[in-house]
Enzyme design. Structure first.
Site, short mmCIF file in Angstrom:
data_model
loop_
_atom_site.label_atom_id
_atom_site.label_comp_id
_atom_site.label_asym_id
_atom_site.label_seq_id
_atom_site.Cartn_x
_atom_site.Cartn_y
_atom_site.Cartn_z
N GLY A 288 32.56 -53.79 -60.65
CA GLY A 288 33.00 -55.08 -61.14
C GLY A 288 31.90 -55.68 -62.00
N SER A 289 32.15 -56.86 -62.53
CA SER A 289 31.13 -57.50 -63.36
C SER A 289 31.56 -58.91 -63.72
CB SER A 289 30.89 -56.73 -64.67
OG SER A 289 30.42 -55.43 -64.44
N ASN A 290 30.59 -59.74 -64.05
CA ASN A 290 30.82 -61.01 -64.73
C ASN A 290 30.14 -60.95 -66.09
OD1 ASN A 290 32.08 -62.21 -62.44
ND2 ASN A 290 30.07 -62.73 -61.60
N ASN A 556 36.73 -59.10 -64.80
CA ASN A 556 37.55 -57.94 -64.43
C ASN A 556 39.03 -58.23 -64.26
OD1 ASN A 556 34.73 -57.39 -62.49
ND2 ASN A 556 35.20 -56.11 -64.24
N ARG A 590 37.50 -64.84 -58.14
CA ARG A 590 36.20 -64.77 -58.84
C ARG A 590 36.37 -65.16 -60.30
NH1 ARG A 590 33.66 -60.27 -61.24
NH2 ARG A 590 35.15 -58.88 -60.20
#
Length: 842
Positions: A288-290, A556, A590
């Site tokens: 995942g990532s921001n 994501n 998120r």
């Protein structure tokens, strides 16, 4: 040890042939060129070369910097000589690597040497996977190496196979001849870079023979590499969201050598949703990532600011590694490489900063092929009634037997012009007398990765970056988010996506939507083409992207919610291809907290600076609590259950964050892990016109189930002797070399924490133990008139060697939320109190 000797004779000799034994022997006697009185550095393992001296902190005197410039300049002509490699390898605080060379050969040479200093065992072990050699050293029934005493792991994050099946997959699915052909079409710079990387890694093996880290000391599988090995390493990275996801099914589609395919009757489809479930696990359980980019409309100095916050594994071969790579006047980028991808994949240069997030786009389809009834072997398929033979490719692996001997085993893999045969009868993917299915995977031979990231690292603004994405189309499975010094921001899903438009999905070409299965018997159902893109792929200019001066972000979910002020729906009337992801659906918590806290910060401050962005990254708000506690806590007042009452008193005093001192965070996490699964729990339903703020509240019909979840959480904590109001930092931590470091952060998607930390254990005595994956590398990058202003950290550190000083040094930085300045300008690098440098040459 007899088995080691057999393996050594069988495989080491083969590898020496690949890399040219005579050339290695000659190279072994070449001496490193020393200029002046220094040119070595303290190694990551604390080892010092006998052929050089170490100078610390000398760079504060400008004469040394000038001397190094003269030395490097003097070697320019020599660096262009075939077979010649030269690089300046420097280190600053926390082992951050700065490689400076006159060409890409030297750059790859220096980087590989540094990477081997810090991660030799992990990289060497991972090479066994891509070579298809795990069974030869560890046996066919074992699985890839798990983390050894916290040191490293070589297991894939995308499939779990025993060694035999893993070996067959990589040997059968990756064709080195096709990879060679693909890289022959790459730029000379890309080929030079990989050649340098091979030379630098092999140089390290010679320099440190007999002194490898404990995890692989005396291991016969630590061997020199060839250029083919690097082709395989890069090919494996490209397959994370395609072939590797279905590795078991591809192996199931192979037959034992010398046998014909065993066909079955058409099965009743029992699990057609397995495909979507596996893809969703990529971001919910694997990666995942921001990514957040702010433009001049909302920044204090009118220049861009970028937050890059990938959530990746902490112990596998997909670890990041901090580097700064420079060819004066040609390439100068800083950030991180990813495992075996030896270029800055997330980072910044003088003018632009970029990051990536795993996209929701699907990078493959399947095809159902009609088989020719006239062929009793069931290996001839028909397209427009024209027969073609499935391509059969037989591969052989060596397998270590219990008596120490090696046994050869072979399988034959089959492919059509569309892709590789895969079999999973219970999902409807059976090989029958009339049909067979294939996986059409455009990343199978995607050899454009190196050129793509070279071009990204050279971009001077977001427009140039977008043009580079459009021109090369090399990103395998990620979005791109960027900000430049001129105050513009970019979001683009320029990943490799099959050219299958909405009209094709609406046609009778689509046979099984859940399996993305199209009719392979008709040529008019094949992938289309776009001008300027590789055959069968969408041109990124026809995919989702936007350039703005306020902000763009991604966590994501799909491209639809890239900016909360303007949802992206695509061209009328049908929008983008469904392969790019869904629109108009409920977003992950998120994603929602990312946009909500940003908009709140803008409303409060109007103009944001780097500290404000860092606060967004580590604010640790638990959005699920913000959404349910206002309605849940009053319900507790009507409960006569003492456990519920006690728990609710704690939750009422909790700050609704996941900081080290947050009392009640553990209790809420255990409550919400159960409550999140309650059906129809929201009072306010999802509204596609307001995806950031809906759904929300507690549905009265779900009240009793919510209270039961509160009670269950309280009882669980008490059974483990964990106080209901215990501080999160006392019960969530990472232990390195016997020292426990408390960690802040919550899970992410399920509970709405922007800062995502997934622990290796569920709650047990003592709490949650050791990170499995989550926040890994974090960078905030802004710009002033001189260039980038960057801070960041690599949470798990540079090295997987427990004896290294850079194995556990950055975990405490994360615990303290202590952002470290990333020195980009060479005067700053040389002034670093931990600066050391070495020149490598052969």
């Amino acid at each position: 040890m007899a088995s080691d000797e057999l393996v050594s004779r069988s495989l080491v000799s083969r590898q020496l042939t690949e890399v040219n034994a005579s050339a290695l022997a000659a190279a072994h006697h070449r001496q490193m060129v020393l200029a002046g009185h220094f040119y070595s550095m303290e190694e990551g393992m604390g080892r010092i070369s006998r052929r050089s001296l170490t100078i610390r902190r000398f760079a504060r005197w400008g004469v040394w910097g000038a001397l190094f410039s003269m030395v490097m300049a003097a070697g320019t002509a020599a660096s262009d000589t075939p077979g010649h490699f030269k690089a300046e390898l420097a280190r600053t605080g926390h082992g951050l690597v700065h490689v400076r060379a006159n060409d890409f050969r030297g750059l790859g040479y220096g980087l590989a040497y540094a990477y081997a200093q810090d991660n030799l065992c992990m990289f060497a072990d991972s090479l066994l996977t891509v070579r298809g050699e795990r069974s030869a050293f560890f046996g066919p029934e074992a699985q890839a190496t798990k983390a050894i005493n916290g040191e490293y792991g070589a297991a894939s994050d995308f499939f779990t196979l025993k060694n035999e099946d893993s070996d067959f997959f990589f040997k059968g699915y990756l064709d080195i001849l096709q990879l060679r052909q693909g890289f022959a079409a790459a730029s000379q710079e890309a080929r030079d870079y990989l050649a340098g990387y091979v030379a630098g890694y092999n140089r390290y093996l010679r320099d440190y023979a007999g002194r490898y880290p404990a995890a692989c000391a005396n291991a016969k599988w630590v061997r020199p590499i060839s250029i083919d090995d690097m082709y395989l390493v890069l090919a494996e990275k490209a397959l994370h969201a395609t072939g590797e996801v279905f590795a078991a099914e591809i192996v199931a589609g192979a037959t034992d050598a010398g046998t014909v395919p065993v066909v079955s009757q058409a099965s009743t489809i029992m699990d057609p949703g397995f495909l979507r479930a596996r893809l969703e696990r990529l971001t919910s359980e694997k990666l995942g990532s921001n990514g957040l980019a702010l433009g001049r409309d909302i920044t204090a100095n009118g220049k861009g600011i970028l937050l890059g916050n990938p959530h990746y594994p902490w112990t596998s071969t997909d670890r990041f590694y901090q580097v700064h790579l420079t060819i004066p006047g040609s390439y100068d980028a800083m950030g991180v490489i990813l495992g075996g991808i030896p270029l800055v994949v997330i980072g910044f240069n003088r003018d632009i900063a970029w990051t990536h997030t795993v996209t929701t786009a699907v990078h493959f389809t399947t095809f159902k092929l009609a088989l020719d009834p006239a062929d009793p072997s069931h290996t001839t398929y028909l397209i427009d009634d024209v027969p073609s033979k499935l391509t059969a490719r037989t591969v052989t692996i060596d397998s270590l037997e219990p008596d120490g001997s090696l046994r050869k085993r072979s399988k034959t893999f089959y492919s059509s012009e569309q892709g590789a045969v895969l079999v999973k009868p219970e999902a409807g993917l059976a090989w029958t007398t009339s049909s067979v299915h294939v996986l059409a995977d455009p990343n199978r031979n995607n050899t454009r990765l190196i050129d793509q990231w070279i071009a990204i690292g050279r971009s001077a603004n977001v427009h140039q970056l977008k043009a580079a994405l459009d021109r090369i189309v090399g990103l395998p499975w990620v979005n791109t988010i960027a900000a430049d010094r001129y105050g513009e921001t970019l979001y683009a899903d320029a990943s490799v996506v099959p050219r299958v438009g909405p009209e094709r999905f609406a046609s009778d070409c689509l046979l099984t939507p859940a399996l993305l299965t199209f009719d392979g018997s008709r040529s008019d159902c094949s992938w289309g083409s776009d001008a300027g893109a590789p055959p069968g792929l969408f041109a990124p200019s026809n995919g989702p992207w936007m350039i703005r001066t306020d902000y763009v972000g991604n966590s994501n979910d799909s491209y639809w919610l890239t900016n909360a002020r303007e949802l992206m729906t695509g061209p009328a009337p049908a929008g983008f291809s469904p392969l790019y992801g869904q629109t108009g659906i409920e977003q992950k918590l998120r994603t929602r907290i990312g946009f909500k806290q940003l908009e709140e910060s803008i409303a409060q401050k109007r103009k944001l600076a780097i500290p404000d962005v860092q606060q967004l990254a580590y604010g640790n708000r638990v959005h699920a609590a913000e959404l349910v506690l206002p309605q849940l806590l009053p319900l507790c007042a009507g409960s006569t259950d003492r456990d519920v009452a006690s728990a609710c008193r704690v939750l009422s005093r909790w700050d609704r964050r996941a900081n080290l001192g947050s009392r009640g965070a553990v209790l809420f996490r255990e409550f919400w892990n159960e409550a999140a699964t309650i059906p129809n729990k929201w009072a306010v339903p999802f509204d596609a016109a307001d995806p950031v703020n809906t759904p929300s509240g507690v549905n009265k019909a779900a009240a009793s189930a919510m209270l039961a979840a509160v009670r269950n959480a309280a009882l669980k904590l008490r059974s483990l002797q964990i106080p209901l109001d215990g501080k999160l930092g006392d019960f969530q931590g990472e232990t390195r070399n016997g020292i426990r470091v408390p960690l802040h952060g919550a899970i992410g998607d399920i509970d709405g924490s922007y800062n995502s930390i997934h622990m290796s254990t569920d709650l047990q005595v003592g709490g949650y133990h050791d990170v499995k994956w989550g926040t890994s590398y974090v960078q905030t990058v802004g710009f002033d008139d001189a260039g980038p202003v960057a801070q960041g950290m690599l949470l798990y550190g540079q090295s997987t060697d427990r004896a290294s000083r850079w194995y556990a040094d950055q975990v405490p930085l994360y615990s303290r939320k202590q952002w470290v300045t990333l020195p980009f300008h060479w005067e700053t690098i040389r002034a670093d109190p931990h600066y050391s440098v070495r020149v490598l040459e052969e």
